[in-house]
Design an enzyme around this catalytic site. Structure first.
Site, PDB file in Angstrom:
ATOM      1  CG  HIS A  94      -1.697   1.257   1.430  1.00  0.00           C
ATOM      2  ND1 HIS A  94      -3.046   1.359   1.181  1.00  0.00           N
ATOM      3  CD2 HIS A  94      -1.318   2.486   1.842  1.00  0.00           C
ATOM      4  CE1 HIS A  94      -3.447   2.591   1.419  1.00  0.00           C
ATOM      5  NE2 HIS A  94      -2.416   3.305   1.841  1.00  0.00           N
ATOM      6  CD  GLU A  95       1.903   3.708   3.754  1.00  0.00           C
ATOM      7  OE1 GLU A  95       2.265   4.758   3.183  1.00  0.00           O
ATOM      8  OE2 GLU A  95       0.865   3.654   4.421  1.00  0.00           O
ATOM      9  CG  HIS A 115       0.335   6.179  -0.881  1.00  0.00           C
ATOM     10  ND1 HIS A 115      -0.815   6.726  -1.402  1.00  0.00           N
ATOM     11  CD2 HIS A 115      -0.010   5.650   0.322  1.00  0.00           C
ATOM     12  CE1 HIS A 115      -1.821   6.527  -0.554  1.00  0.00           C
ATOM     13  NE2 HIS A 115      -1.364   5.873   0.494  1.00  0.00           N
ATOM     14  CE1 TYR A 156      -3.554  10.286   0.396  1.00  0.00           C
ATOM     15  CE2 TYR A 156      -3.452  11.758   2.286  1.00  0.00           C
ATOM     16  CZ  TYR A 156      -3.553  10.482   1.754  1.00  0.00           C
ATOM     17  OH  TYR A 156      -3.644   9.397   2.592  1.00  0.00           O
ATOM     18  CD  GLU A 203      -4.913   6.331   1.582  1.00  0.00           C
ATOM     19  OE1 GLU A 203      -4.997   5.123   1.894  1.00  0.00           O
ATOM     20  OE2 GLU A 203      -3.885   6.990   1.721  1.00  0.00           O
ATOM     21  CG  ASP A 235      -9.142  10.569   6.197  1.00  0.00           C
ATOM     22  OD1 ASP A 235      -7.897  10.570   6.096  1.00  0.00           O
ATOM     23  OD2 ASP A 235      -9.873   9.683   5.712  1.00  0.00           O
ATOM     24  CG  HIS A 242      -7.206   6.939   5.086  1.00  0.00           C
ATOM     25  ND1 HIS A 242      -6.703   8.206   5.289  1.00  0.00           N
ATOM     26  CD2 HIS A 242      -6.136   6.151   4.823  1.00  0.00           C
ATOM     27  CE1 HIS A 242      -5.387   8.178   5.159  1.00  0.00           C
ATOM     28  NE2 HIS A 242      -5.011   6.946   4.874  1.00  0.00           N
TER      29      HIS A 242
HETATM   30 ZN   LIG Z   1      -2.441   5.340   2.164  1.00  0.00          ZN
END
Ligand SMILES: [Zn+2]
Length: 341
Positions: A159-160, A163, A174, A183, A256, A261
């Site tokens: 996941h990271e 990005h 974002y 995301e 957020d 998310h």
């Molecule tokens: Zn993320």
């Protein structure tokens, strides 16, 4: 073109907020650290490129529970396993992510130019998060009470790093819908990294993000569910998973970054529906379509869900001559309330 790096942490701020309000010290400290990371200007130089663009190159460092990056180098490419399992998990997770993008999509690291993959483990004291800061991955150990070691989940690592792929390609903003797409794309490729490593097909996969990250006793199975958004956890301390699975439940919020998310549940579920409808290995047709849409250079940085859905239909038509594939993409979006046509 490279978009401005954004600090993308795996645990959303509303989860840590709630824990902190409840008096949970590690969550309060983690929130303060995340805020400081966001405010800090990310001016560090990018890591080196590997000597050859098609070669995997990893450097793992140990922050030794301090808040200084990168920390001491503890394992480099080609070196054997060390006694510290967090180091080995980070090393293996970076490798699994690199391998998916290379073997399946022909991408040379996250920038497609052989960027070295750097990671720091044991960041901070009981730090309840993991993040990509535009240059490196950083993992906390978790507090052991609510969250465990963040290196333990291969999909969190995928996941990271995804990005990073988004940062180097579509550069999705974002916030609001482009942020939720940013995301979601990370959840999609995070799950695909895990499915590819385990050689699971769409029907076998758990479609969870962060399975095993919640400490024993927490009422939940993961951070998010792509199969059933909104069902990953329901715990007195964490609250209830707020993800919608359909546009009619889209959450309008100032928190957020506009619910990046939260509303990611909608495109996440569309991908799940497509992958299971096509059947077989999700990284093949479904993953290829998402990859082509993300990296095709036609998607604007402020794309909303409909624009992304259109890009996936166009990608399906371009890649697969049989019309059923694109029709299945359209039908999957329609089931979450989005019409690409
Ligand atoms: Zn993320």
């Amino acid at each position: 073109m490279t978009a401005e790096p954004t600090l993308c942490a795996i645990v959303p701020p509303y989860v840590l907020d709630r824990l902190a309000e409840d008096g949970h010290e590690p969550a309060a400290r983690s929130l303060a650290l995340d805020a400081a990371h966001r405010a800090a200007r990310l001016t560090a130089a990018l890591p080196d490129r590997a000597a050859a663009a098609d070669r995997l190159e990893r450097v793992i460092s140990d922050a030794a529970h301090r808040e200084r990056l990168p920390g001491r180098t503890v394992r480099q490419e080609g070196e054997g396993a060390v006694p510290d399992q967090s180091v080995n998990h980070a090393y293996d997770g970076l490798g699994a992510t690199w391998t998916l993008f290379s073997a399946v999509y022909g991408r040379h690291s996250i920038d497609d130019q052989g960027l070295r993959l750097d990671a720091t483990v044991h960041y901070g004291q009981d730090y309840d998060n993991a993040f990509w800061d535009g240059r490196r991955m950083v993992f906390g150990d978790g507090d052991g009470e609510v969250f465990g070691d963040f290196t333990a989940c291969i999909d969190v690592i995928g996941h990271e790093l995804a990005h990073g792929v988004t940062q180097f390609t579509a550069g999705l903003e974002y916030r609001d819908q482009p942020g939720a797409l940013n995301e979601s794309v990370s959840d999609v490729f995070g799950s695909l990294v895990k499915q590819y490593a385990l050689l699971q097909d769409a029907a076998e996969a758990d479609w969870l993000i962060g399975a095993g990250l919640l400490a024993p006793g927490v009422q939940g199975v993961a951070l998010r569910s792509m199969k059933e958004p909104g069902t990953a956890y329901d715990d007195p301390r964490l609250g209830k998973d707020p993800q919608p699975a359909h546009m009619r439940d889209y959450v309008r919020t100032g928190q957020d970054n506009g619910g990046v998310h939260i509303n990611s549940g909608i495109p996440n579920h569309a991908f799940y529906l497509l992958a299971t409808a096509l059947g077989g290995r999700s990284w093949e047709r479904a993953g290829q379509i998402w990859y082509d849409a993300l990296t095709g250079r036609r998607l604007p940085a402020d794309a909303d869900f409909t624009a992304f859905a259109r890009a996936t239909v166009a990608a399906a038509k371009a890649r697969y001559p049989e019309p059923e594939v694109a029709d299945t993409v359209t039908a999957s979006w329609a089931k979450v309330g989005i019409s690409p046509t």
